[in-house]
Scaffold this active site. Sequence first.
Site, short mmCIF file in Angstrom:
data_model
loop_
_atom_site.label_atom_id
_atom_site.label_comp_id
_atom_site.label_asym_id
_atom_site.label_seq_id
_atom_site.Cartn_x
_atom_site.Cartn_y
_atom_site.Cartn_z
N GLY A 144 49.97 44.59 46.34
CA GLY A 144 51.59 44.72 46.80
C GLY A 144 51.98 45.52 46.03
O GLY A 144 52.05 46.01 45.00
N LEU A 179 41.91 39.57 40.63
CA LEU A 179 40.89 40.27 40.03
C LEU A 179 40.12 39.43 38.80
O LEU A 179 40.91 38.94 37.94
CB LEU A 179 40.94 41.58 39.64
CG LEU A 179 41.46 42.68 40.87
CD1 LEU A 179 41.66 44.08 40.05
CD2 LEU A 179 40.33 42.65 41.86
N ASN A 215 58.40 42.77 36.47
CA ASN A 215 58.57 41.41 35.98
C ASN A 215 59.83 41.01 36.72
O ASN A 215 60.37 39.71 36.17
CB ASN A 215 57.97 40.86 34.73
CG ASN A 215 56.70 40.32 34.91
OD1 ASN A 215 56.00 40.56 35.60
ND2 ASN A 215 56.23 40.18 33.49
N LEU A 231 48.85 44.64 36.83
CA LEU A 231 48.57 46.16 36.75
C LEU A 231 48.96 46.82 37.79
O LEU A 231 49.77 46.28 38.83
CB LEU A 231 46.83 46.28 36.92
CG LEU A 231 45.89 45.57 36.11
CD1 LEU A 231 44.49 45.56 36.49
CD2 LEU A 231 46.09 45.90 34.65
N ASP A 260 58.46 46.48 39.78
CA ASP A 260 59.95 45.53 39.44
C ASP A 260 59.92 45.32 38.03
O ASP A 260 60.80 44.82 37.46
CB ASP A 260 59.70 44.46 40.14
CG ASP A 260 58.96 43.38 39.99
OD1 ASP A 260 57.84 43.55 39.27
OD2 ASP A 260 59.20 42.04 40.07
#
EC number: 2.1.1.221
Length: 316
Positions: free
Chosen positions: A209, A235, A215, A249, A213
């Site tokens: 993605g 992951l 969060n 990440l 932002d």
Amino acid sequence: MADDSVKSEASAQQEDKNVNNTGCEKPANTNGKATAAGNQGLSKRQKKKLLKHHKWEEERELRKQKRKERKQLRRLQRQNHQEEGEDSQSAKKRPRREVTPSSLRLVLDCSFDDLMLIKDVRKLHKQIQRCYAENRRALHPVQLYLTSLGGQLKQSMDEKDKGWVNWKDINIKTEHYSEVMAKEELVYLTSDSPNVLEELDQKKAYVIGGLVDHNHHKGYTFEKAKELGITHAQLPLSSFVKMNSRKVLAVNHVFEIILAYLEKGSWQEAFFTILPQRKGAVAVNQAGTNTQDKEEEEEEEEEEDSDTAEHTEKMD
């Protein structure tokens, strides 16, 4: 007749003036006393200029020789640079012979343009640049897709990096990734997914993605994947790494971790090769316990054993 004789007499007198005592004509210009006498009438500044000019004339051949030497030196330097360039180019090309392209597809989903501020869009742009560069130099480059390109992101790319239109080994699409690939082939990588990715399937297309932002839209990509009925996974970060920051990440970090895993065949090595130090990553052992925590537990067990031994001795 009288006029002609007068003219002849005047010419004879003029010739006498131009002849010295020995009967020779005086030179029009001399470098000796005449020049010295002429210099006496010059100012200090004019004399200085004249001397400078004489010196410049005397050194003409020397300057010519120096120019010739500099020209030869530059020619030798160019030849050396060309030879070094050929050596460095061949050195760069040698590793590329060992490159084995992967059939794995990695998709950068850029469909969140309206959710980001322009400063975050520019950060995403830099992350995409990093992904492209790393894939170009990887030992096992993946098939890279950039989907839903448009809006602020495209504007930023046009303004800051006009060369992106010439990028190689990348599939750039304005369409959404779900329109480019079959739904059953897609796996959306999101840290909010309860599913943990253990292995990479070369037949799958893994979606990252493109959302910067901080969060503000937590869980948004996960919800989107569920809405579209797409398989999702995270992951296996928690299985190998404990961090003092959030598990989310950057786009390029996820991308680079997958490239490192394809090269090294180990998630742990991939994580510790790519994760930045500011994340405070610490290795987790196979039992799922942090190494530092394990040492503290061992110290506590030793203290408990010591206390038990002292209590036993008192009872005896």
